[in-house]
Write a protein that holds these residues in place. Structure first.
Motif, PDB file in Angstrom:
ATOM      1  N   LYS A  12      53.935  34.049 -62.231  1.00  7.41           N
ATOM      2  CA  LYS A  12      53.229  33.110 -61.330  1.00  7.41           C
ATOM      3  C   LYS A  12      52.075  33.936 -60.316  1.00  7.41           C
ATOM      4  O   LYS A  12      51.044  33.594 -60.012  1.00  7.41           O
ATOM      5  N   ARG A  13      52.589  35.067 -59.829  1.00  8.72           N
ATOM      6  CA  ARG A  13      51.820  35.760 -58.808  1.00  8.72           C
ATOM      7  C   ARG A  13      50.732  36.407 -59.644  1.00  8.72           C
ATOM      8  O   ARG A  13      49.466  36.485 -59.356  1.00  8.72           O
ATOM      9  N   LEU A  14      50.990  36.925 -60.990  1.00 12.49           N
ATOM     10  CA  LEU A  14      50.093  37.680 -61.811  1.00 12.49           C
ATOM     11  C   LEU A  14      48.998  36.435 -62.184  1.00 12.49           C
ATOM     12  O   LEU A  14      47.579  36.923 -62.162  1.00 12.49           O
ATOM     13  N   ALA A  15      49.196  35.405 -62.491  1.00  9.65           N
ATOM     14  CA  ALA A  15      48.230  34.290 -62.913  1.00  9.65           C
ATOM     15  C   ALA A  15      47.391  33.773 -61.687  1.00  9.65           C
ATOM     16  O   ALA A  15      46.046  33.607 -61.846  1.00  9.65           O
ATOM     17  N   ILE A  16      47.919  34.063 -60.617  1.00  6.29           N
ATOM     18  CA  ILE A  16      47.129  33.818 -59.335  1.00  6.29           C
ATOM     19  C   ILE A  16      46.403  34.815 -58.788  1.00  6.29           C
ATOM     20  O   ILE A  16      44.997  34.580 -58.634  1.00  6.29           O
ATOM     21  N   LEU A  17      46.735  36.060 -59.021  1.00  2.00           N
ATOM     22  CA  LEU A  17      46.122  37.141 -58.364  1.00  2.00           C
ATOM     23  C   LEU A  17      45.356  37.868 -59.356  1.00  2.00           C
ATOM     24  O   LEU A  17      44.218  38.689 -59.038  1.00  2.00           O
TER      25      LEU A  17
END
Length: 356
Positions: free
Chosen positions: A325-330
């Motif tokens: 999820k963090r990779l998809a956002i950042l």
């Protein structure tokens, strides 16, 4: 406040239009006498639009009422304006009376056609006033709708960014308690074995907590701080036993200040330590490799996989999904995460592209 600015904008726009028209007509005083009141009534209907009909009717989706009220405002304003100015062509002070038929004479007749009047009358003053007020009202409505749509789009972008920041904070809050839970479990287990190593583990934990509490508040951190955190984590874990765990680390760092979002890599290591059965030592392994270059970071982690899955505790299980999820956002469209799982090993390969 925005309504006041919009009103000033429309007033200035129509003032500029009328001044331009006056200049092109030769700057005659008669032009001002005939059209200054038209400008005043245009501003009046625009004010009613900005301060009443749009906020109270159109924006509240009362479309039929907005249309009825708008038509009424335009017609009433036109009637009042026409009665004030009068119609010199008719010789009366109203558009609804008929003046004397002066100077009319029959015009030429076309062959086999009706006779045409020599002097055709121009449009009435009522029609001209109506046209000018309608144009001003419609233009102001379109501008206000456009500005409203633009504001809504900006608000949507701001809300979306705030939602992303909130989600990131939530994801971080999921990481930190999980890490603390595991670390305290390790120290608790170590305290019953060796007091000296317990002191070292507390020192490692102190450094790690300092990183989590202070450095992780930043959007990005230098890569070396993330690596220091990983090394301290491994040291803290290794103090659980007097034997050497089969954990190998390789760091090929061209620039230790390469930026990376904090706490992005540690969940993979937590997962490996938790599920590789590394405490068994024999027949197990964890191989960690981190390399960096000018435009990116490569992270590789491979760990052994026991024949039978083991469950350490009931907490956990959120690490990998959290990172995704963090990779998809950042790092949208700037990362490649490949996870391979076999009956003997679990391997993670993450590539980060730092720049667009």
């Amino acid at each position: 406040m925005n309504r006041h600015k919009n009103f000033i904008f429309h007033a200035a726009l129509w003032l500029l239009i009328w001044v331009t028209a006056w200049i092109f007509t030769g700057s005659e005083i008669q032009f001002l006498d005939e059209n200054s009141l038209v400008f005043v009534f245009q501003i009046a209907v625009i004010a009613s639009l900005i301060y009443f009909t749009i906020p109270q009717l159109l924006l509240k989706k009362k479309y039929v009422l907005f249309t009825v009220v708008s038509v009424a405002i335009v017609i009433v304003a036109t009637l009042i304006l026409t009665n004030i100015i009068g119609d010199p062509l008719l010789g009366v002070n109203s558009d609804f009376g008929a003046g004397p038929d002066l100077g009319r004479r029959p015009g030429p007749r076309f062959e086999n056609g009706p006779r045409m009047e020599a002097n055709r009358r121009p449009p009435s003053r009522f029609f001209i006033n109506l046209l000018l007020i309608v144009i001003a009202y419609v233009i102001a409505t379109l501008v206000e709708i456009f500005l409203f749509a633009q504001r809504k789009e900006e608000e949507m972008i701001i809300n979306k960014n705030e939602a992303l920041q909130t989600e990131l904070k939530l994801l971080k809050s999921q990481i930190n308690p999980h890490f603390l839970f595991n670390a305290l479990n390790n120290i608790y287990a170590l305290s019953a074995i060796d007091a000296v190593r317990t002191q070292k583990s507390i020192s490692y934990l102190s450094d790690m907590l300092r990183y989590v509490l202070y450095e992780c508040e930043q959007e990005i951190v230098p890569l070396y701080k993330e690596i220091d955190y990983i090394e301290n984590y491994i040291k803290l874990f290794s103090l659980k036993s007097s034997k050497k765990y089969p954990i190998t680390t390789t760091f090929s760092i061209e620039d230790q200040n390469v930026p990376i979002v904090p706490m992005l890599l540690i969940p993979f290591l937590e997962n490996a330590l938790k599920h590789s059965n590394i405490e068994k030592i024999e027949g197990t392994f964890i191989n960690l490799k981190i390399s960096s270059f000018a435009d990116g970071i490569n992270f590789e982690l491979e760990n052994s996989k026991p024949e039978h899955s083991i469950v350490k505790d009931d907490v956990g299980g959120i690490g990998i999904e959290n990172v995704k999820k963090r990779l998809a956002i950042l790092y949208p469209d700037r990362h490649e995460l490949v996870i391979n799982e076999t009956s003997l090993a679990f391997k993670v390969n993450l590539k980060l592209q730092l720049h667009e």
